[in-house]
Scaffold this active site. Structure first.
Site, short mmCIF file in Angstrom:
data_model
loop_
_atom_site.label_atom_id
_atom_site.label_comp_id
_atom_site.label_asym_id
_atom_site.label_seq_id
_atom_site.Cartn_x
_atom_site.Cartn_y
_atom_site.Cartn_z
CB SER A 86 -0.90 0.02 1.23
OG SER A 86 -1.72 -1.11 1.27
N1 SAH Z 1 -0.34 -5.06 4.29
C1 SAH Z 1 0.35 -5.38 3.07
C2 SAH Z 1 -0.47 -4.99 1.87
C3 SAH Z 1 -0.46 -6.05 0.86
S1 SAH Z 1 -1.66 -5.92 -0.42
C4 SAH Z 1 1.74 -4.78 3.03
O1 SAH Z 1 2.08 -3.93 3.89
O2 SAH Z 1 2.54 -5.17 2.19
C5 SAH Z 1 -2.99 -6.92 0.17
C6 SAH Z 1 -2.68 -8.36 0.49
O3 SAH Z 1 -3.90 -8.97 0.88
C7 SAH Z 1 -2.15 -9.18 -0.69
O4 SAH Z 1 -0.93 -9.74 -0.34
C8 SAH Z 1 -3.23 -10.25 -0.90
O5 SAH Z 1 -2.72 -11.51 -1.30
C9 SAH Z 1 -3.86 -10.33 0.47
N2 SAH Z 1 -5.22 -10.87 0.53
C10 SAH Z 1 -6.26 -10.69 -0.35
N3 SAH Z 1 -7.35 -11.37 0.05
C11 SAH Z 1 -7.02 -12.00 1.22
C12 SAH Z 1 -7.71 -12.87 2.12
N4 SAH Z 1 -8.98 -13.25 1.92
N5 SAH Z 1 -7.03 -13.33 3.21
C13 SAH Z 1 -5.75 -12.97 3.45
N6 SAH Z 1 -5.04 -12.16 2.64
C14 SAH Z 1 -5.66 -11.68 1.53
#
Ligand code: SAH
Length: 237
Positions: A86
């Site tokens: 993000s």
């Molecule tokens: N907090 C992260 C943001 C990553 S983007 C950071 O600081 O890097 C969002 C993430 O959510 C992705 O890696 C994606 O694979 C994950 N995601 C999407 N749906 C999900 C679910 N149902 N359960 C767990 N993770 C999920």
């Protein structure tokens, strides 16, 4: 950290982070603990986990200048498996809305590269984080301890279900765009607990902050538009 970088590099990165923090303040972030965490955490390494995992002892050279150039700009960047880390503003905004107190038990949905996890840990939270992409889960599980973050509990699973084994949580943060508010997450909050979740299935989502008043009553506030990758059902392999 498990490795060292040269003092020159550290100074360069510290300078870049100071500028980023100034930008975040200009955009309205006021929580000092959030800003301190962002000032401290080397975001560029989170974008370059492979280099850290392959060269664990001594990092001297900046080997991927293009990536490093962007690491402290307010941008979302690719982290593998089709996912993005993000924007720093989004991380700061969501974290500020969680109103983190030291010792809070926090559930994060979407571990990704672990940057948001590190911000929460720096603020003294106990972090439980779920990721549905195996590739990202495996790497981040190895990477976070190398950065000195041993304490987060990480799970490969589906965030829609929360983590009942460790519930209830004081705070829950969803870092992917949810089409609706998962009931399991509301159920796993303490009374007085806060859920921060971007909602919407289009290009942009609205940030929602939900406070659990009683077992059945919730108070919801909505904030501006953000962009997230979608929250998907079930584990991916
Ligand atoms: N907090 C992260 C943001 C990553 S983007 C950071 O600081 O890097 C969002 C993430 O959510 C992705 O890696 C994606 O694979 C994950 N995601 C999407 N749906 C999900 C679910 N149902 N359960 C767990 N993770 C999920």
């Amino acid at each position: 950290m498990d490795f060292s970088i040269s003092r020159n590099d550290e100074l360069l990165f510290e300078g870049k982070r100071k500028r980023l923090v100034e930008q975040l303040k200009e955009k309205g972030i006021t929580n000092q603990a959030v800003l301190n965490a962002i000032l401290k955490i080397p975001r560029h390494f989170f974008l370059d986990q492979d280099t850290i995992l392959q060269k664990p002892q001594h990092i001297k050279l900046i080997e991927r200048p293009a990536l490093l150039e962007h690491a402290y700009s307010d941008k979302a960047l690719k982290i593998g498996a089709g996912q993005t880390i993000s924007h720093p503003f989004t991380v700061a905004f969501q974290t500020e809305k969680l109103n983190i107190q030291k010792g809070d038990k926090v559930l994060e949905i979407g571990t990704g590269c672990g940057y948001q996890t590190a911000v929460l840990l720096e603020m003294g939270a106990k972090v439980y984080s779920i990721e549905r992409q195996k590739e990202l889960f495996d790497k981040t599980k190895l990477f976070l301890p190398k950065m000195g973050y041993q304490l987060a509990k990480l799970m490969y699973g589906d965030g829609y279900k929360g983590w009942p084994q460790y519930a209830p949580f004081d705070k829950i943060i969803v870092t992917a765009a949810a089409p609706y508010i998962p009931q399991d997450l509301l159920a796993q909050l303490v009374i007085g607990g806060i859920l921060v979740i971007p909602l919407g299935e289009g290009e942009e989502q609205v940030m929602n902050v939900i406070v659990k008043k009683t077992d059945k009553e919730f108070e919801k506030q909505s904030f501006g538009k953000f962009k997230f990758v979608p929250m998907l059902q079930n584990k991916a392999s």
